[in-house]
Design an enzyme around this catalytic site. Sequence first.
Site, PDB file in Angstrom:
ATOM      1  N   ASP A 142       8.052   3.940  21.242  1.00 42.76           N
ATOM      2  CA  ASP A 142       7.974   5.386  21.368  1.00 42.76           C
ATOM      3  C   ASP A 142       6.803   5.709  22.300  1.00 42.76           C
ATOM      4  O   ASP A 142       5.735   5.119  22.179  1.00 42.76           O
ATOM      5  CB  ASP A 142       7.727   6.022  19.992  1.00 42.76           C
ATOM      6  CG  ASP A 142       8.546   7.275  19.788  1.00 42.76           C
ATOM      7  OD1 ASP A 142       8.381   8.200  20.598  1.00 42.76           O
ATOM      8  OD2 ASP A 142       9.332   7.330  18.823  1.00 42.76           O
ATOM      9  N   ASP A 180       8.974  10.832  23.885  1.00 45.99           N
ATOM     10  CA  ASP A 180       8.877  11.980  22.991  1.00 45.99           C
ATOM     11  C   ASP A 180       8.757  13.296  23.774  1.00 45.99           C
ATOM     12  O   ASP A 180       7.908  13.407  24.676  1.00 45.99           O
ATOM     13  CB  ASP A 180       7.614  11.774  22.140  1.00 45.99           C
ATOM     14  CG  ASP A 180       7.516  12.715  20.967  1.00 45.99           C
ATOM     15  OD1 ASP A 180       8.340  12.603  20.064  1.00 45.99           O
ATOM     16  OD2 ASP A 180       6.590  13.558  20.958  1.00 45.99           O
ATOM     17  N   ASP A 239       0.819  -1.228   0.000  1.00 45.17           N
ATOM     18  CA  ASP A 239       0.000   0.000   0.000  1.00 45.17           C
ATOM     19  C   ASP A 239       0.851   1.276   0.000  1.00 45.17           C
ATOM     20  O   ASP A 239       0.327   2.380   0.099  1.00 45.17           O
ATOM     21  CB  ASP A 239      -0.985   0.010   1.184  1.00 45.17           C
ATOM     22  CG  ASP A 239      -0.282   0.058   2.538  1.00 45.17           C
ATOM     23  OD1 ASP A 239       0.974   0.052   2.562  1.00 45.17           O
ATOM     24  OD2 ASP A 239      -0.971   0.099   3.569  1.00 45.17           O
ATOM     25  N   HIS A 290      14.491  10.551  12.819  1.00 45.41           N
ATOM     26  CA  HIS A 290      13.459  10.875  11.824  1.00 45.41           C
ATOM     27  C   HIS A 290      13.197  12.373  11.738  1.00 45.41           C
ATOM     28  O   HIS A 290      12.375  12.798  10.919  1.00 45.41           O
ATOM     29  CB  HIS A 290      12.172  10.129  12.172  1.00 45.41           C
ATOM     30  CG  HIS A 290      11.637  10.552  13.508  1.00 45.41           C
ATOM     31  ND1 HIS A 290      12.294  10.270  14.691  1.00 45.41           N
ATOM     32  CD2 HIS A 290      10.548  11.275  13.852  1.00 45.41           C
ATOM     33  CE1 HIS A 290      11.621  10.809  15.695  1.00 45.41           C
ATOM     34  NE2 HIS A 290      10.554  11.422  15.224  1.00 45.41           N
ATOM     35  N   ASP A 291      13.845  13.177  12.583  1.00 44.74           N
ATOM     36  CA  ASP A 291      13.642  14.629  12.564  1.00 44.74           C
ATOM     37  C   ASP A 291      14.842  15.388  12.003  1.00 44.74           C
ATOM     38  O   ASP A 291      14.791  16.618  11.905  1.00 44.74           O
ATOM     39  CB  ASP A 291      13.394  15.156  13.995  1.00 44.74           C
ATOM     40  CG  ASP A 291      12.120  14.619  14.614  1.00 44.74           C
ATOM     41  OD1 ASP A 291      11.162  14.345  13.872  1.00 44.74           O
ATOM     42  OD2 ASP A 291      12.098  14.472  15.848  1.00 44.74           O
ATOM     43  N   GLU A 340      13.568  12.182  25.081  1.00 43.12           N
ATOM     44  CA  GLU A 340      13.908  13.197  24.083  1.00 43.12           C
ATOM     45  C   GLU A 340      13.672  14.549  24.734  1.00 43.12           C
ATOM     46  O   GLU A 340      12.573  14.837  25.206  1.00 43.12           O
ATOM     47  CB  GLU A 340      13.023  13.058  22.846  1.00 43.12           C
ATOM     48  CG  GLU A 340      13.465  14.010  21.742  1.00 43.12           C
ATOM     49  CD  GLU A 340      12.353  14.466  20.808  1.00 43.12           C
ATOM     50  OE1 GLU A 340      12.673  14.927  19.706  1.00 43.12           O
ATOM     51  OE2 GLU A 340      11.168  14.403  21.194  1.00 43.12           O
TER      52      GLU A 340
END
Length: 566
Positions: free
Chosen positions: A98, A206, A25, A336-337, A264
């Site tokens: 996470d 996070d 997908d 990922h940031d 984080e």
Amino acid sequence: MTDQWWKQAVVYQIYPRSFADADGDGVGDLRGIIGHLDYLAGLGVDVLWLSPIYPSPQDDNGYDISDYQNVEPLFGSLETFDELLAGVHERGLKLVMDLVVNHSSDEHPWFVESRSSIDNPKRDWYWWRPARAGMEPGTPGAEPTNWGSAFGGPAWEYDEKTGAYYLHLFSKKQPDLNWENPEVREAVYAMMRWWLDRGVDGFRMDVINMISKDPALPDGKLPTGRAYADGSASYIDGPRIHEFLHEMHGEVFQGRTSLLTVGEMPGVTVDEAIRYTDPVREEVDMVFQFDHVWADRGPDPWLLMPLQLTMLKAIFGRWQAGLAEVGWNSLYWNNHDQPRVVSRFGDDGAYRVESAKMLGTVLHLHRGTPYVYQGEELGMTNAPFRSIEDFRDIEALGQYADAVTKEGRSPEEVLTVLRANGRDNARTPMQWDASPQAGFTTGTPWLAVNPNHTEINAAAAVADPNSVYHHYRKLAELRHTEPAVVAGDFTMLLPNDERLYAFTRRLDRTELLVIGNFSAETVRAEIDDAAAWAAAELVLTNTAAPSDELTLGPWQAVVYRRVLSW
Ligand code: GLC
């Protein structure tokens, strides 16, 4: 306190959306991860951290959670999750989830209830405030404070139903939870225990240093030329943060062993980090600080700043020294940031392989737990975004809109910075092979694959003994076999050198010397004892061994080991 296995561990971060798509997908999924567990075990990492896999409207790619105790159907089901966890554990690895509890999704039932009426029992689970005194609710400037949100626009959203505003430090679909309310904390702790009971091995938390806010919520200072103020003084390392994390430790982690917790923490200082990670205080094992990834960013976010190596070294040196006696560092270039490190601090052209290996070497041999972000072990690069239409990230789109429409910046100026710094650079699909969609999907990927996958891909890297992949494998192996990497003292050398990054690590009689050349020039390292070091054992390098005493070729890295004789 004795259970500090993570000091010897390497963590690998998976961004499930972009890792591997098993059902075609165009979006990565858990079955895709299961299919690549042997690849990860082969790399020699110890822990996998999964970016959020929970049900989510995907406004911020899963960092907006609408159900904390289930799996997003795009990614799979709880059954597939259990299969993945079993596969991870069978290979002797651990799995860290996470934990996104500074905010939930606005579609979480908690928030749906909270916004339904002012006397709903969950009203106070979020931060609701009336319009600024004397202002008409819902009109521009009537927000309760002048704060901007991280993704553009104000940090407050007006909700007509009850005529009040809710706080969202990130998107308006990410309302901030009110940790002042003990019911919120209890609900979060119960959810965390549920995942640990299911078998997970810890949490990456996070923006966890934002959960305690100054309830007064004062205005922030408005920088000139900017549309909104920075409110962070009221919520970074806020008044009750240590109390909350200690309470969480007691309620969730007490009596459980072999876990890993990492917070984080944007904007965290060394002094605060010592408190967060001092084992006797029982808060978290380690934190992600941001100083080194802000080293090439100035006060004007739309101005690119070249890296000054001396500044980068000063930052790492400060963190190494600060957490030497008490606490523990986490080490990362990528997640990922962040844009891809080889494009950011290395050379993603002629010296891509060398510079990617050099950057990995320097990072992994600091004192702390290193994190590898998917594709970093291949030397994946930033992506060639042509226009704003190529971006998918809510942050890039929101910041672009503010900068261009509210602050009058030119689109080209803003795009130049997004191309260099944008988070989508990290999120292009994992490059598994040279086939049309890089082996990521048989369908249409949600974000375009980087055209350089024909050259940069896992299949090629695994087959090539000189690849970045095998270098990262050796770095993990060195951490597992050389105690000085884990526990040695850290001493920075050549702090004023703009090209060489050099330091020693020492444990008892074993001493390691690490040097990385952050330039395409040939540079001689003028360190004490150079001749003796040049004769020492060369444990690792990324190019041919240096010919002359400690003269490093372009982007070269060397690691020497000697055993002192007393
Ligand atoms: C963290 C995440 C980032 C997310 C934000 C809001 O910084 O790493 O991806 O957008 O928090 O949850």
